[in-house]
Structure formats: C-alpha cells, structure tokens
Design a protein around this motif. Sequence first.
Motif, mmCIF file in Angstrom:
data_model
loop_
_atom_site.group_PDB
_atom_site.id
_atom_site.type_symbol
_atom_site.label_atom_id
_atom_site.label_comp_id
_atom_site.label_asym_id
_atom_site.label_seq_id
_atom_site.Cartn_x
_atom_site.Cartn_y
_atom_site.Cartn_z
ATOM 1 N N SER A 56 9.991 37.759 -64.765
ATOM 2 C CA SER A 56 10.228 36.389 -64.304
ATOM 3 C C SER A 56 9.547 36.096 -62.971
ATOM 4 O O SER A 56 9.694 35.007 -62.444
ATOM 5 C CB SER A 56 11.734 36.132 -64.182
ATOM 6 N N ALA A 57 8.819 37.041 -62.446
ATOM 7 C CA ALA A 57 8.179 36.844 -61.144
ATOM 8 C C ALA A 57 7.166 35.704 -61.170
ATOM 9 O O ALA A 57 7.052 34.958 -60.201
ATOM 10 C CB ALA A 57 7.523 38.136 -60.670
ATOM 11 N N ASP A 58 6.432 35.548 -62.263
ATOM 12 C CA ASP A 58 5.431 34.472 -62.338
ATOM 13 C C ASP A 58 6.091 33.099 -62.263
ATOM 14 O O ASP A 58 5.611 32.215 -61.553
ATOM 15 C CB ASP A 58 4.607 34.579 -63.617
ATOM 16 N N ALA A 59 7.187 32.925 -62.984
ATOM 17 C CA ALA A 59 7.888 31.639 -62.966
ATOM 18 C C ALA A 59 8.477 31.375 -61.580
ATOM 19 O O ALA A 59 8.415 30.245 -61.073
ATOM 20 C CB ALA A 59 8.981 31.616 -64.024
ATOM 21 N N GLU B 228 7.717 28.419 -58.853
ATOM 22 C CA GLU B 228 8.788 27.638 -58.230
ATOM 23 C C GLU B 228 8.625 27.637 -56.708
ATOM 24 O O GLU B 228 8.751 26.592 -56.065
ATOM 25 C CB GLU B 228 10.148 28.218 -58.611
ATOM 26 N N LEU B 229 8.335 28.804 -56.135
ATOM 27 C CA LEU B 229 8.129 28.897 -54.696
ATOM 28 C C LEU B 229 6.980 27.998 -54.247
ATOM 29 O O LEU B 229 7.086 27.294 -53.237
ATOM 30 C CB LEU B 229 7.842 30.345 -54.287
ATOM 31 N N LYS B 230 5.895 28.007 -54.987
ATOM 32 C CA LYS B 230 4.752 27.167 -54.641
ATOM 33 C C LYS B 230 5.132 25.689 -54.678
ATOM 34 O O LYS B 230 4.697 24.904 -53.827
ATOM 35 C CB LYS B 230 3.586 27.431 -55.585
ATOM 36 N N GLY B 231 5.933 25.311 -55.658
ATOM 37 C CA GLY B 231 6.379 23.925 -55.746
ATOM 38 C C GLY B 231 7.245 23.519 -54.569
ATOM 39 O O GLY B 231 7.077 22.434 -53.993
#
Length: 68
Positions: free
Chosen positions: A33-36, A40-43
């Motif tokens: 789930s690190a990619d998702a 989210e962090l980038k958003g």
Amino acid sequence: IGARREQLSDALSALDRELAAAFERLDRAGDGSADALTAELKGVLSRIAYLRTLIRDVDREIENLKAA
C-alpha cells in the motif's frame, strides 16, 4: 477578508494534521500500500502548498488595504 484568512488558516491546520496521519499510515504500511499512500501524501502536500500561496496572497492584500 480577515474572516476568510482565518478560515484558510484553519484549513491549513487541518491539512497539517492530515499529513501527519498519512505519514503515520505510511510508516505502518507494508510494501503493497506504499504507492497509494505516497500518492495521498503528494496530494496533501500539493493542497498545503496551494493554501500557503493563497494565504500569502491574502496577507499581501490585507497589507495593501492597511496601507491605503
């Protein structure tokens, strides 16, 4: 304008809390789930940057009104 500035500041504080929670989830996450979570962090970071720019612009306008 001052009331709107306070709303923006409150929204920025909420995003700061959201960012901290997202980092906590990333720390606990497995590789799957690190990619998702990174997305989210980038958003969240993008929204924080936008609000900071908006607050800066509002602050400038308030200063301009005071100077006039």
